[in-house]
Design a protein around this motif. Sequence first.
Motif, PDB file in Angstrom:
ATOM      1  N   UNK A 158       0.828  -1.200   0.000  1.00  4.90           N
ATOM      2  CA  UNK A 158       0.000   0.000   0.000  1.00  4.90           C
ATOM      3  C   UNK A 158       0.869   1.259   0.000  1.00  4.90           C
ATOM      4  N   UNK A 159       1.878   1.289   0.859  1.00  5.48           N
ATOM      5  CA  UNK A 159       2.725   2.478   0.943  1.00  5.48           C
ATOM      6  C   UNK A 159       3.611   2.640  -0.295  1.00  5.48           C
ATOM      7  N   UNK A 160       4.049   1.556  -0.872  1.00  7.88           N
ATOM      8  CA  UNK A 160       4.799   1.659  -2.125  1.00  7.88           C
ATOM      9  C   UNK A 160       3.926   2.261  -3.214  1.00  7.88           C
ATOM     10  N   UNK A 161       2.684   1.828  -3.277  1.00  6.06           N
ATOM     11  CA  UNK A 161       1.753   2.330  -4.280  1.00  6.06           C
ATOM     12  C   UNK A 161       1.425   3.801  -4.041  1.00  6.06           C
ATOM     13  N   UNK A 162       1.126   4.153  -2.794  1.00  6.84           N
ATOM     14  CA  UNK A 162       0.745   5.515  -2.470  1.00  6.84           C
ATOM     15  C   UNK A 162       1.901   6.503  -2.630  1.00  6.84           C
ATOM     16  N   UNK A 163       3.114   6.070  -2.272  1.00  8.89           N
ATOM     17  CA  UNK A 163       4.279   6.957  -2.333  1.00  8.89           C
ATOM     18  C   UNK A 163       4.964   6.927  -3.692  1.00  8.89           C
ATOM     19  N   UNK A 164       4.631   5.942  -4.521  1.00  7.31           N
ATOM     20  CA  UNK A 164       5.255   5.819  -5.831  1.00  7.31           C
ATOM     21  C   UNK A 164       6.712   5.394  -5.752  1.00  7.31           C
ATOM     22  N   UNK A 165       7.055   4.657  -4.697  1.00 11.51           N
ATOM     23  CA  UNK A 165       8.435   4.210  -4.475  1.00 11.51           C
ATOM     24  C   UNK A 165       8.471   2.686  -4.555  1.00 11.51           C
ATOM     25  N   UNK A 166       9.467   2.164  -5.250  1.00 12.97           N
ATOM     26  CA  UNK A 166       9.620   0.712  -5.348  1.00 12.97           C
ATOM     27  C   UNK A 166      10.076   0.143  -4.000  1.00 12.97           C
ATOM     28  N   UNK A 167       9.711  -1.106  -3.749  1.00  9.17           N
ATOM     29  CA  UNK A 167      10.108  -1.792  -2.523  1.00  9.17           C
ATOM     30  C   UNK A 167      11.617  -1.995  -2.500  1.00  9.17           C
ATOM     31  N   UNK A 168      12.245  -1.639  -1.408  1.00  9.68           N
ATOM     32  CA  UNK A 168      13.683  -1.805  -1.224  1.00  9.68           C
ATOM     33  C   UNK A 168      13.912  -2.726  -0.026  1.00  9.68           C
ATOM     34  N   UNK A 169      14.281  -3.994  -0.259  1.00  8.31           N
ATOM     35  CA  UNK A 169      14.422  -4.938   0.854  1.00  8.31           C
ATOM     36  C   UNK A 169      15.520  -4.568   1.843  1.00  8.31           C
ATOM     37  N   UNK A 170      16.474  -3.736   1.443  1.00  2.00           N
ATOM     38  CA  UNK A 170      17.532  -3.342   2.379  1.00  2.00           C
ATOM     39  C   UNK A 170      17.006  -2.423   3.471  1.00  2.00           C
ATOM     40  N   UNK A 171      15.853  -1.798   3.248  1.00  2.00           N
ATOM     41  CA  UNK A 171      15.259  -0.929   4.261  1.00  2.00           C
ATOM     42  C   UNK A 171      14.531  -1.724   5.338  1.00  2.00           C
ATOM     43  N   UNK A 172      14.196  -2.954   5.044  1.00  2.00           N
ATOM     44  CA  UNK A 172      13.394  -3.756   5.953  1.00  2.00           C
ATOM     45  C   UNK A 172      14.259  -4.875   6.533  1.00  2.00           C
ATOM     46  N   UNK A 173      14.595  -4.762   7.790  1.00  2.00           N
ATOM     47  CA  UNK A 173      15.490  -5.706   8.455  1.00  2.00           C
ATOM     48  C   UNK A 173      14.843  -7.073   8.670  1.00  2.00           C
TER      49      UNK A 173
END
Length: 42
Positions: free
Chosen positions: A13-28
């Motif tokens: 949802x947040x990727x879609x709303x913010x228009x930012x691709x998912x970055x797995x390095x941000x999620x521990x």
Amino acid sequence: VRILARAWLFVIWHCWQDGIAYDPTQHRALQQLLNQDQPAAA
């Protein structure tokens, strides 16, 4: 399974709303899960 699905829906949802691709390095959590599955070196 519901907790995992809810977490992914939050990310998607947040990727879609913010228009930012998912970055797995941000999620521990992904790295923690991968490290749990590997046996400890003896």
